[in-house]
Each structure stands twice: as structure tokens, then as C-alpha cells.
Write a protein that holds these residues in place. Sequence first.
Motif, PDB file in Angstrom:
ATOM      1  N   GLN A  50      -6.363 -11.308  14.211  1.00 21.78           N
ATOM      2  CA  GLN A  50      -5.973  -9.908  14.047  1.00 21.78           C
ATOM      3  C   GLN A  50      -4.608  -9.618  14.657  1.00 21.78           C
ATOM      4  OE1 GLN A  50      -9.126  -7.516  15.630  1.00 21.78           O
ATOM      5  NE2 GLN A  50     -10.545  -7.972  13.957  1.00 21.78           N
ATOM      6  N   GLY A  51      -4.215 -10.370  15.672  1.00 17.97           N
ATOM      7  CA  GLY A  51      -2.959 -10.079  16.346  1.00 17.97           C
ATOM      8  C   GLY A  51      -1.720 -10.459  15.577  1.00 17.97           C
ATOM      9  N   LEU A  52      -1.842 -11.318  14.568  1.00 13.57           N
ATOM     10  CA  LEU A  52      -0.641 -11.802  13.870  1.00 13.57           C
ATOM     11  C   LEU A  52       0.025 -10.728  12.999  1.00 13.57           C
ATOM     12  CD1 LEU A  52      -1.663 -15.454  12.937  1.00 13.57           C
ATOM     13  CD2 LEU A  52      -0.120 -14.665  14.748  1.00 13.57           C
ATOM     14  N   PRO A  53      -0.719  -9.974  12.177  1.00 13.54           N
ATOM     15  CA  PRO A  53      -0.041  -8.911  11.410  1.00 13.54           C
ATOM     16  C   PRO A  53       0.671  -7.913  12.310  1.00 13.54           C
ATOM     17  CG  PRO A  53      -2.230  -9.298  10.542  1.00 13.54           C
ATOM     18  CD  PRO A  53      -2.148 -10.068  11.816  1.00 13.54           C
ATOM     19  N   ALA A  54       0.037  -7.566  13.434  1.00 14.81           N
ATOM     20  CA  ALA A  54       0.667  -6.615  14.364  1.00 14.81           C
ATOM     21  C   ALA A  54       1.952  -7.202  14.934  1.00 14.81           C
ATOM     22  CB  ALA A  54      -0.301  -6.265  15.490  1.00 14.81           C
ATOM     23  N   ALA A  55       1.932  -8.499  15.261  1.00 14.44           N
ATOM     24  CA  ALA A  55       3.123  -9.139  15.811  1.00 14.44           C
ATOM     25  C   ALA A  55       4.268  -9.148  14.790  1.00 14.44           C
ATOM     26  CB  ALA A  55       2.795 -10.568  16.254  1.00 14.44           C
ATOM     27  N   VAL A  56       3.939  -9.429  13.544  1.00 14.87           N
ATOM     28  CA  VAL A  56       4.985  -9.460  12.508  1.00 14.87           C
ATOM     29  C   VAL A  56       5.537  -8.052  12.284  1.00 14.87           C
ATOM     30  CG1 VAL A  56       5.474  -9.980  10.087  1.00 14.87           C
ATOM     31  CG2 VAL A  56       4.004 -11.503  11.415  1.00 14.87           C
ATOM     32  N   ARG A  57       4.666  -7.042  12.327  1.00 13.57           N
ATOM     33  CA  ARG A  57       5.150  -5.659  12.187  1.00 13.57           C
ATOM     34  C   ARG A  57       6.053  -5.265  13.359  1.00 13.57           C
ATOM     35  NH1 ARG A  57       0.091  -4.384   9.556  1.00 13.57           N
ATOM     36  NH2 ARG A  57       0.596  -3.781   7.405  1.00 13.57           N
ATOM     37  N   GLN A  58       5.746  -5.760  14.547  1.00 12.26           N
ATOM     38  CA  GLN A  58       6.619  -5.475  15.684  1.00 12.26           C
ATOM     39  C   GLN A  58       7.981  -6.130  15.511  1.00 12.26           C
ATOM     40  OE1 GLN A  58       3.825  -6.848  18.563  1.00 12.26           O
ATOM     41  NE2 GLN A  58       3.143  -4.799  19.150  1.00 12.26           N
ATOM     42  N   LEU A  59       8.011  -7.304  14.896  1.00 20.17           N
ATOM     43  CA  LEU A  59       9.303  -7.914  14.564  1.00 20.17           C
ATOM     44  C   LEU A  59      10.085  -7.018  13.607  1.00 20.17           C
ATOM     45  CD1 LEU A  59       8.667 -11.741  13.983  1.00 20.17           C
ATOM     46  CD2 LEU A  59       9.830 -10.650  15.907  1.00 20.17           C
ATOM     47  N   ALA A  60       9.382  -6.460  12.604  1.00 19.72           N
ATOM     48  CA  ALA A  60      10.047  -5.554  11.659  1.00 19.72           C
ATOM     49  C   ALA A  60      10.601  -4.342  12.399  1.00 19.72           C
ATOM     50  CB  ALA A  60       9.066  -5.106  10.580  1.00 19.72           C
ATOM     51  N   ALA A  83      14.791  -2.507  20.739  1.00 17.45           N
ATOM     52  CA  ALA A  83      14.798  -3.725  19.921  1.00 17.45           C
ATOM     53  C   ALA A  83      14.288  -4.911  20.722  1.00 17.45           C
ATOM     54  CB  ALA A  83      16.211  -3.992  19.406  1.00 17.45           C
ATOM     55  N   ARG A  84      14.712  -5.019  21.972  1.00 24.82           N
ATOM     56  CA  ARG A  84      14.284  -6.138  22.807  1.00 24.82           C
ATOM     57  C   ARG A  84      12.798  -6.041  23.139  1.00 24.82           C
ATOM     58  NH1 ARG A  84      19.456  -6.267  27.055  1.00 24.82           N
ATOM     59  NH2 ARG A  84      21.002  -6.993  25.519  1.00 24.82           N
ATOM     60  N   ALA A  85      12.351  -4.849  23.484  1.00 28.32           N
ATOM     61  CA  ALA A  85      10.941  -4.674  23.857  1.00 28.32           C
ATOM     62  C   ALA A  85      10.016  -5.035  22.706  1.00 28.32           C
ATOM     63  CB  ALA A  85      10.704  -3.235  24.310  1.00 28.32           C
ATOM     64  N   LEU A  86      10.356  -4.618  21.489  1.00 28.95           N
ATOM     65  CA  LEU A  86       9.513  -4.912  20.332  1.00 28.95           C
ATOM     66  C   LEU A  86       9.513  -6.407  20.016  1.00 28.95           C
ATOM     67  CD1 LEU A  86      10.431  -1.880  18.063  1.00 28.95           C
ATOM     68  CD2 LEU A  86       8.163  -2.405  18.975  1.00 28.95           C
ATOM     69  N   ALA A  87      10.674  -7.059  20.138  1.00 27.59           N
ATOM     70  CA  ALA A  87      10.734  -8.499  19.893  1.00 27.59           C
ATOM     71  C   ALA A  87       9.885  -9.265  20.903  1.00 27.59           C
ATOM     72  CB  ALA A  87      12.189  -8.976  19.947  1.00 27.59           C
ATOM     73  N   LEU A  88       9.964  -8.879  22.172  1.00 26.28           N
ATOM     74  CA  LEU A  88       9.169  -9.535  23.210  1.00 26.28           C
ATOM     75  C   LEU A  88       7.678  -9.279  23.013  1.00 26.28           C
ATOM     76  CD1 LEU A  88      11.419  -8.809  26.334  1.00 26.28           C
ATOM     77  CD2 LEU A  88      11.024 -11.027  25.236  1.00 26.28           C
ATOM     78  N   GLU A  89       7.344  -8.056  22.618  1.00 25.51           N
ATOM     79  CA  GLU A  89       5.947  -7.713  22.381  1.00 25.51           C
ATOM     80  C   GLU A  89       5.394  -8.540  21.220  1.00 25.51           C
ATOM     81  OE1 GLU A  89       2.387  -5.663  23.135  1.00 25.51           O
ATOM     82  OE2 GLU A  89       4.262  -5.765  24.276  1.00 25.51           O
ATOM     83  N   ALA A  90       6.200  -8.731  20.177  1.00 25.03           N
ATOM     84  CA  ALA A  90       5.768  -9.529  19.034  1.00 25.03           C
ATOM     85  C   ALA A  90       5.512 -10.975  19.446  1.00 25.03           C
ATOM     86  CB  ALA A  90       6.829  -9.471  17.933  1.00 25.03           C
ATOM     87  N   ALA A  91       6.446 -11.552  20.192  1.00 22.31           N
ATOM     88  CA  ALA A  91       6.293 -12.942  20.616  1.00 22.31           C
ATOM     89  C   ALA A  91       5.110 -13.112  21.554  1.00 22.31           C
ATOM     90  CB  ALA A  91       7.575 -13.416  21.294  1.00 22.31           C
ATOM     91  N   ALA A  92       4.942 -12.160  22.488  1.00 19.73           N
ATOM     92  CA  ALA A  92       3.837 -12.251  23.441  1.00 19.73           C
ATOM     93  C   ALA A  92       2.494 -12.119  22.735  1.00 19.73           C
ATOM     94  CB  ALA A  92       3.991 -11.167  24.506  1.00 19.73           C
ATOM     95  N   GLY A  93       2.391 -11.158  21.820  1.00 18.90           N
ATOM     96  CA  GLY A  93       1.141 -10.967  21.096  1.00 18.90           C
ATOM     97  C   GLY A  93       0.787 -12.160  20.230  1.00 18.90           C
ATOM     98  N   ALA A  94       1.803 -12.751  19.585  1.00 16.94           N
ATOM     99  CA  ALA A  94       1.544 -13.917  18.741  1.00 16.94           C
ATOM    100  C   ALA A  94       1.113 -15.115  19.576  1.00 16.94           C
ATOM    101  CB  ALA A  94       2.793 -14.257  17.937  1.00 16.94           C
ATOM    102  N   THR A  95       1.763 -15.310  20.721  1.00 16.44           N
ATOM    103  CA  THR A  95       1.412 -16.444  21.586  1.00 16.44           C
ATOM    104  C   THR A  95      -0.015 -16.316  22.097  1.00 16.44           C
ATOM    105  OG1 THR A  95       3.728 -16.615  22.278  1.00 16.44           O
ATOM    106  CG2 THR A  95       2.089 -17.754  23.622  1.00 16.44           C
ATOM    107  N   ALA A  96      -0.414 -15.096  22.417  1.00 18.60           N
ATOM    108  CA  ALA A  96      -1.770 -14.878  22.923  1.00 18.60           C
ATOM    109  C   ALA A  96      -2.834 -15.212  21.883  1.00 18.60           C
ATOM    110  CB  ALA A  96      -1.915 -13.428  23.374  1.00 18.60           C
ATOM    111  N   VAL A  97      -2.478 -15.172  20.603  1.00 17.22           N
ATOM    112  CA  VAL A  97      -3.430 -15.522  19.545  1.00 17.22           C
ATOM    113  C   VAL A  97      -3.907 -16.958  19.697  1.00 17.22           C
ATOM    114  CG1 VAL A  97      -3.589 -15.930  17.053  1.00 17.22           C
ATOM    115  CG2 VAL A  97      -2.598 -13.800  17.901  1.00 17.22           C
ATOM    116  N   LEU A  98      -3.043 -17.824  20.229  1.00 23.80           N
ATOM    117  CA  LEU A  98      -3.388 -19.249  20.347  1.00 23.80           C
ATOM    118  C   LEU A  98      -4.507 -19.516  21.335  1.00 23.80           C
ATOM    119  CD1 LEU A  98       0.214 -20.797  20.283  1.00 23.80           C
ATOM    120  CD2 LEU A  98      -1.443 -20.643  18.415  1.00 23.80           C
ATOM    121  N   VAL A  99      -4.861 -18.520  22.149  1.00 24.62           N
ATOM    122  CA  VAL A  99      -5.985 -18.694  23.076  1.00 24.62           C
ATOM    123  C   VAL A  99      -7.270 -18.958  22.296  1.00 24.62           C
ATOM    124  CG1 VAL A  99      -7.392 -17.550  24.828  1.00 24.62           C
ATOM    125  CG2 VAL A  99      -4.903 -17.293  24.857  1.00 24.62           C
ATOM    126  N   GLU A 100      -7.425 -18.282  21.154  1.00 27.27           N
ATOM    127  CA  GLU A 100      -8.653 -18.426  20.368  1.00 27.27           C
ATOM    128  C   GLU A 100      -8.446 -19.177  19.062  1.00 27.27           C
ATOM    129  OE1 GLU A 100     -10.363 -14.607  19.768  1.00 27.27           O
ATOM    130  OE2 GLU A 100     -10.798 -14.273  21.889  1.00 27.27           O
TER     131      GLU A 100
END
Length: 388
Positions: A292-302, A321-338
Amino acid sequence: MISSVMGAGVFRDLWFRAGARTLRYRMAGALGRLRANGGLILRKAVAAGVAWGVAHVLLGHQNPSFAAIAAIISLGAAAGREGRQAVELVLGVACGLAIADVFVSAIGSGAVQIGVVVALATAVALLIGESELLVTEAAVSALLMVTLVPASPAPFTGRFLDALIGSGMALAVRAVFPENPRRKVREAARPVFGELAGVLEEVAGALEAGDLEWAERALGRARAMDGRVEDLREALSSGYGASRLSPARRRALGELGFYSTAAGQLDLAVRNVRVLARAARALIRSGHPRAQGLPAAVRQLAGSVGALGVYLERLENPGEARALALEAAAGATAVLVEHKELETSMLVGQIRSTAVDLLQASGMSYTESLQALDEAAIKRTSEVQSAR
């Protein structure tokens, strides 16, 4: 019958309204083009008029239309060029026109004469310099001379001087009334930001819906973006040329520097988003459970892309711009936990790479971008693991 007539009346009313709206849109577009190119109209009018006046008043030429022609040709040829290139271009214009005038005075015009004049003008231009621009303009100007303008009884004392006056006036007008490099670069940058954000939104939608066809469309859009980035590079080159030649535009160099830095990173971001779209397509095709976190991360990149475009136009603060890019990367990385599937890992990697590109486009160094991204990712991953 009555209902039929009423239906026809309603249809005609709707048709006229649609036609009126279309006409208004076209008029608005035409007026917009006119306003946007007001400077170009002014430059051409001033260059042609002043060149004609100088040749007529100072040199006593009775009909120095050639000076006005040379000014218009030179002004168009030198648009967006660096100072040296502009001088080479106007020299090529004067050279080609003068050679053609001499030749036409001797043997007239025709198919054979056109070939000979173009070859001669090209050869003389190569003797002057090896610039392709110089050679091309000499040949084109010679061709125009042979086909459009009657011969002069005194070419070297007449039209050659007119050509020099017209070309010199084009350079002077270009320096005094330069293009607005900021506006040109901004207009070229907006489609890049808009299309890049649009592609990311489509990728997010495709991931959310698990729609393979949607992912294919997003990938197609991503593949078609190279032309927009190239337009931005050309606008930057043109802007630098105008700014360096004209003292009135030197202040624009600082802002162009921000866009120049961003352009290089945007080029990389476009390539990474293309790979990101392919990774999204592969993930959807694999049939693995979609995180579920991947679509949100890609939208944050947008969102980061859009905020970056606003930052470059206003030069206020790149924080969003920086905050959204970092949030996208952090959210996507956290997906790898599961989710540790290969396709998911590939997509997360591209989200992180794109985030780094956007951080660098906002003015951060590569080292600063990686450090900020790693810190944000570690923090988010720890939060996810603690919540399990």
C-alpha cells in the motif's frame, strides 16, 4: 413536429454557443501569442527601420532595402546565439548576400546560377572560418539574394555596405532590446515539470489499481519526455547567450544558474522515472501482493516535482520539494520490511534514485542528498518495525 423544430432550435443554439467558445479560445490564444512575442516584433521593426534610415541618410543610398533585409535575416539567425556565434552568423549573411549580388549582376539568375552562387558563397565562408553556422548562413543568404532581389549596379559600394549596416544593427538591437531569458526558460521548464509529475501520478494510479494497461500508458509518456528536456536545454543556451550579450539582462544569469543545475538533474530524473515506470509494470505483471505504501510514495514524488517547479520560479524556499522527496524515499524503503520480492525492491530503488535527483535539483549536493535520504529512511523503517 413541434418537438422536432424545438429540438433543431436547441441544437442550433448549442452549436452556436460551442462555435462562440471555440472562437473565443482561438482569439485568446492568438492574443497570447501576440503578447508573448511583442519583444520580437519590436526588435525586427526597429532593426529594419533604423538600418534602412542609416543607409539612406549616412550613405546616401536611394533605396537601401537591402540593409533592412540583412537586419531581419541577421536578427533571426543570431537569436539565442552566443556573442561570437552571432557575429559569425551576421558575417555569413553579409558575405553571402554580397557575393550573390556581384554574381547576379554579371550573369543574371537561374537554376545554374543558383548552384554556382551557393557553392561560391560556401567556399568563401569556409575561407573566412570553419563555423558551420557561418557557412550555412552564407549559403542561405546567397540563395535568397539570387531568387528574390534584383541585381545592384554597384554591389560592393552599395549592398555590401548595406549588408554590414543591417547586420550590425541587428546585433545592436539584440543587445539593447534582448529577449527575456527568464521567461523563455520558465516557459520551457513548465512542461517538463508538468509532464514528469503527470507520469508519476499515472504510475501511482496504475499501482493502486493493479492496472497493467495503465502502467503501459505511463511508460509510454515517460519515454516521450526527452524532447521536453531538450527544449529546456536549448532555452537555457539561448538565455545564456542573450544575458551575456546584453548588459540589461546580466542579472538573469543568477536565476539561469539555478535552472541549469536543475536541468541536469531533471534529465536524470526523467530517465529514472522511465525505469521506475518499467519497474511498476513488472510488479503489476508479477501478480505479487502490492504494498500500500508504494502508490503513496510515487505520488509524493509527483508532489515534489511540482513543488520544485514552483521553487525555481519564485526562488523562495525548496523545503517543500525536499520534504516530499524524502518522505517518498522513506515510505518506499519502509515497504521492504514486509515485502522483499525482487520486483518490489527494484521499484523502491528507483523511487529512492528519483528522490535523490530531485533533492540535487533543489540545490543539495549528492552527499547531502544521500545522507538526508538515509536518515529519513532509517527513521521511518524503525517506526514501522516498532509498530509491528
